[in-house]
Design a protein around this motif. Structure first.
Motif, PDB file in Angstrom:
ATOM      1  N   LEU A  78      66.339  31.359  44.279  1.00 34.56           N
ATOM      2  CA  LEU A  78      65.929  32.709  44.640  1.00 34.56           C
ATOM      3  C   LEU A  78      65.080  33.341  43.536  1.00 34.56           C
ATOM      4  N   GLY A  79      65.493  33.162  42.281  1.00 35.31           N
ATOM      5  CA  GLY A  79      64.733  33.724  41.172  1.00 35.31           C
ATOM      6  C   GLY A  79      63.332  33.156  41.093  1.00 35.31           C
ATOM      7  N   ASP A  80      63.204  31.856  41.316  1.00 30.34           N
ATOM      8  CA  ASP A  80      61.889  31.217  41.296  1.00 30.34           C
ATOM      9  C   ASP A  80      61.001  31.775  42.398  1.00 30.34           C
ATOM     10  N   ARG A  81      61.533  31.916  43.587  1.00 31.92           N
ATOM     11  CA  ARG A  81      60.733  32.430  44.705  1.00 31.92           C
ATOM     12  C   ARG A  81      60.312  33.876  44.465  1.00 31.92           C
ATOM     13  N   LEU A  82      61.221  34.687  43.920  1.00 28.53           N
ATOM     14  CA  LEU A  82      60.881  36.083  43.651  1.00 28.53           C
ATOM     15  C   LEU A  82      59.828  36.191  42.547  1.00 28.53           C
ATOM     16  N   ASN A  83      60.019  35.436  41.455  1.00 21.56           N
ATOM     17  CA  ASN A  83      59.055  35.471  40.358  1.00 21.56           C
ATOM     18  C   ASN A  83      57.678  35.005  40.800  1.00 21.56           C
ATOM     19  N   THR A  84      57.630  33.887  41.519  1.00 22.67           N
ATOM     20  CA  THR A  84      56.352  33.341  41.952  1.00 22.67           C
ATOM     21  C   THR A  84      55.666  34.268  42.946  1.00 22.67           C
ATOM     22  N   GLY A  85      56.424  34.797  43.888  1.00 24.31           N
ATOM     23  CA  GLY A  85      55.835  35.701  44.876  1.00 24.31           C
ATOM     24  C   GLY A  85      55.280  36.963  44.248  1.00 24.31           C
ATOM     25  N   LEU A  86      56.039  37.557  43.308  1.00 30.30           N
ATOM     26  CA  LEU A  86      55.569  38.776  42.640  1.00 30.30           C
ATOM     27  C   LEU A  86      54.347  38.486  41.774  1.00 30.30           C
ATOM     28  N   ALA A  87      54.366  37.337  41.087  1.00 29.00           N
ATOM     29  CA  ALA A  87      53.233  36.983  40.233  1.00 29.00           C
ATOM     30  C   ALA A  87      51.963  36.788  41.053  1.00 29.00           C
ATOM     31  N   LEU A  88      52.075  36.096  42.175  1.00 33.08           N
ATOM     32  CA  LEU A  88      50.906  35.880  43.031  1.00 33.08           C
ATOM     33  C   LEU A  88      50.395  37.194  43.600  1.00 33.08           C
ATOM     34  N   THR A  89      51.306  38.081  43.984  1.00 32.91           N
ATOM     35  CA  THR A  89      50.902  39.370  44.548  1.00 32.91           C
ATOM     36  C   THR A  89      50.158  40.210  43.523  1.00 32.91           C
ATOM     37  N   LEU A  90      50.737  40.352  42.333  1.00 30.50           N
ATOM     38  CA  LEU A  90      50.100  41.178  41.305  1.00 30.50           C
ATOM     39  C   LEU A  90      48.799  40.558  40.803  1.00 30.50           C
ATOM     40  N   TYR A  91      48.755  39.236  40.705  1.00 29.69           N
ATOM     41  CA  TYR A  91      47.549  38.564  40.223  1.00 29.69           C
ATOM     42  C   TYR A  91      46.377  38.748  41.181  1.00 29.69           C
ATOM     43  N   SER A  92      46.670  38.948  42.466  1.00 27.49           N
ATOM     44  CA  SER A  92      45.619  39.117  43.469  1.00 27.49           C
ATOM     45  C   SER A  92      45.145  40.564  43.597  1.00 27.49           C
ATOM     46  N   ILE A  93      45.823  41.496  42.938  1.00 27.72           N
ATOM     47  CA  ILE A  93      45.450  42.912  43.032  1.00 27.72           C
ATOM     48  C   ILE A  93      44.317  43.206  42.055  1.00 27.72           C
ATOM     49  N   PRO A  94      43.243  43.870  42.493  1.00 31.30           N
ATOM     50  CA  PRO A  94      42.177  44.262  41.551  1.00 31.30           C
ATOM     51  C   PRO A  94      42.722  45.209  40.498  1.00 31.30           C
ATOM     52  N   SER A  95      42.357  44.969  39.255  1.00 29.69           N
ATOM     53  CA  SER A  95      42.910  45.762  38.154  1.00 29.69           C
ATOM     54  C   SER A  95      42.499  47.230  38.254  1.00 29.69           C
ATOM     55  N   PHE A  96      41.265  47.503  38.695  1.00 34.39           N
ATOM     56  CA  PHE A  96      40.835  48.895  38.766  1.00 34.39           C
ATOM     57  C   PHE A  96      41.605  49.649  39.849  1.00 34.39           C
ATOM     58  N   TRP A  97      41.941  48.946  40.953  1.00 29.77           N
ATOM     59  CA  TRP A  97      42.698  49.596  42.035  1.00 29.77           C
ATOM     60  C   TRP A  97      44.118  49.922  41.567  1.00 29.77           C
ATOM     61  N   LEU A  98      44.741  48.984  40.866  1.00 29.14           N
ATOM     62  CA  LEU A  98      46.082  49.229  40.350  1.00 29.14           C
ATOM     63  C   LEU A  98      46.062  50.351  39.321  1.00 29.14           C
ATOM     64  N   GLY A  99      45.024  50.381  38.479  1.00 27.61           N
ATOM     65  CA  GLY A  99      44.908  51.451  37.493  1.00 27.61           C
ATOM     66  C   GLY A  99      44.780  52.819  38.145  1.00 27.61           C
ATOM     67  N   LEU A 100      43.942  52.921  39.177  1.00 28.11           N
ATOM     68  CA  LEU A 100      43.800  54.190  39.899  1.00 28.11           C
ATOM     69  C   LEU A 100      45.108  54.600  40.560  1.00 28.11           C
ATOM     70  N   LEU A 101      45.822  53.627  41.114  1.00 28.87           N
ATOM     71  CA  LEU A 101      47.101  53.920  41.754  1.00 28.87           C
ATOM     72  C   LEU A 101      48.107  54.464  40.738  1.00 28.87           C
ATOM     73  N   LEU A 102      48.155  53.863  39.555  1.00 30.70           N
ATOM     74  CA  LEU A 102      49.070  54.341  38.517  1.00 30.70           C
ATOM     75  C   LEU A 102      48.694  55.742  38.037  1.00 30.70           C
ATOM     76  N   ILE A 103      47.396  56.028  37.974  1.00 30.54           N
ATOM     77  CA  ILE A 103      46.964  57.371  37.591  1.00 30.54           C
ATOM     78  C   ILE A 103      47.429  58.400  38.616  1.00 30.54           C
ATOM     79  N   ILE A 104      47.266  58.060  39.906  1.00 24.27           N
ATOM     80  CA  ILE A 104      47.663  58.990  40.960  1.00 24.27           C
ATOM     81  C   ILE A 104      49.171  59.242  40.924  1.00 24.27           C
ATOM     82  N   VAL A 105      49.954  58.177  40.762  1.00 28.62           N
ATOM     83  CA  VAL A 105      51.407  58.301  40.855  1.00 28.62           C
ATOM     84  C   VAL A 105      52.024  58.826  39.561  1.00 28.62           C
TER      85      VAL A 105
END
Length: 354
Positions: free
Chosen positions: A160-187
């Motif tokens: 379970l830990g492997d699946r969660l780590n790998t899934g989260l890593a793939l999800t975050l790695y595919s997110i554009p950094s500028f979009w995540l940065g803007l989202l963090l600024i808003i929130v």
């Protein structure tokens, strides 16, 4: 059979047996590593020259007239525009500009910025510490986090830990950094009910602080851009470390180590992980080279006064000497780190370079 004769070829009956000296190289001769070293250094020099050529011609395809920018939009005569072009050497033939650029670059002179009217090297030196603070902090965190989680995921792959780590890593790695940065600024900066604004929206400092209060102020501004970089980048280190370690999992020497009674933790730490280091070392050195370049979009989103933000600012003019100089520094840092990684390989795996 002794080490001196274990690799000796079979000889005909009665023929003398030629024994290899115990310290002789088993690779491609005693000069294997020097040839390996010379080849890597020659490749780095050629790459730097290719970058020098590319940086000159590539940015001259950008639309826009830097001379008109230097006038600040004021109406000027054709004679004044010609004077500006003559001052910065833009009236010379392209081949003449290129040879001047190469000769000056070899002596450490990257030209004079159009918009700042200052040497490009001075502007780079001024912004470099800010970039190293931001991307260096993020580099240490995401490299340690990715390597640790990658090792754990590989050793307990399929769980379970492997699946969660790998899934989260793939999800975050595919997110554009500028979009995540803007989202963090808003929130987290502007605030979204019920979450209050906790961090500054940008910049490196609020101003007016001194001593330890200034350090805390810079750290407060540092949080969101570092979190953005770590979230986007750690997944790559995790996935590479996990893949390299999985390749070692079925090796016979690990089975032998377990059969000798070694604990699972010792088998992983002393045997499996060191032999899976090469891909991770490559990635670490590549990322270390990128640390000098910074992350242009993240620095721009958070208005961080580093090399990335300076590059974006120069690109919008276009400030050709500054853009060329920054591009060369960025590429040279990556090439240098790749070369150092290549030179480190034989220390990690003696088979490399023979």
């Amino acid at each position: 059979m002794s080490n001196a004769t274990d690799s000796a070829p079979l000889a005909a009956p009665g023929a003398p047996v030629v024994k290899r000296p115990a310290g002789a190289s088993r690779g491609r001769g005693g000069g294997g590593y020097p040839r390996y070293l010379a080849g890597r250094l020659a490749g780095a020099v050629l790459s730097l020259f290719a970058v020098l050529v590319t940086s000159f011609f590539l940015f001259r395809l950008i639309p826009g007239d830097p001379v008109k920018f230097m006038t600040g939009g004021r109406p000027v005569s054709a004679e004044q525009l010609d004077a500006y072009r003559e001052e910065f050497g833009l009236d010379l033939p392209l081949w003449h500009q290129f040879t001047d650029y190469c000769l000056k670059a070899l002596s450490g002179d990257l030209g004079t910025s159009y918009q700042f009217h200052a040497p490009v090297v001075d502007k780079i030196v001024e912004a470099l510490p800010n970039t190293l603070l931001l991307t260096g902090t993020a580099f240490v965190i995401y490299t340690a986090l990715g390597a640790f989680l990658g090792t754990r995921s590989a050793w307990r792959h399929g769980g379970l830990g492997d699946r969660l780590n790998t899934g989260l890593a793939l999800t975050l790695y595919s997110i554009p950094s500028f979009w995540l940065g803007l989202l963090l600024i808003i929130v987290l900066s502007v605030g979204v009910d019920p979450i209050p604004g906790l961090f500054p929206t940008g910049g490196m400092e609020s101003g007016g602080e001194e001593g330890f209060a200034h350090v805390l102020d810079v750290a407060h501004h540092l949080v969101l851009p570092v979190v953005t970089l770590v979230a986007v980048e750690y997944g790559q280190t995790l996935l590479v470390t996990r893949s390299a370690l999985l390749d070692e999992m079925g090796s016979d020497y690990l089975t032998t180590a377990r059969a000798k009674g070694l604990r699972d933790d010792l088998v992983r730490r002393r045997h499996a992980v060191p032999n899976a280091l090469l891909p991770t070392v490559t990635l670490v050195f590549v990322n270390l080279g990128r640390t000098v370049a910074g992350v242009i979009l993240v620095e721009t989103v958070f208005s961080w006064p580093g090399l990335g933000g300076l590059f974006y600012q120069a690109l919008s003019v276009p400030d050709l000497p500054l853009v060329q100089g920054l591009f060369f520094v960025f590429a040279a840092a990556v090439i240098l780190m790749n070369t150092l990684a290549d030179l480190l390989y034989p220390l990690l795996d003696p088979r490399v370079g023979r």
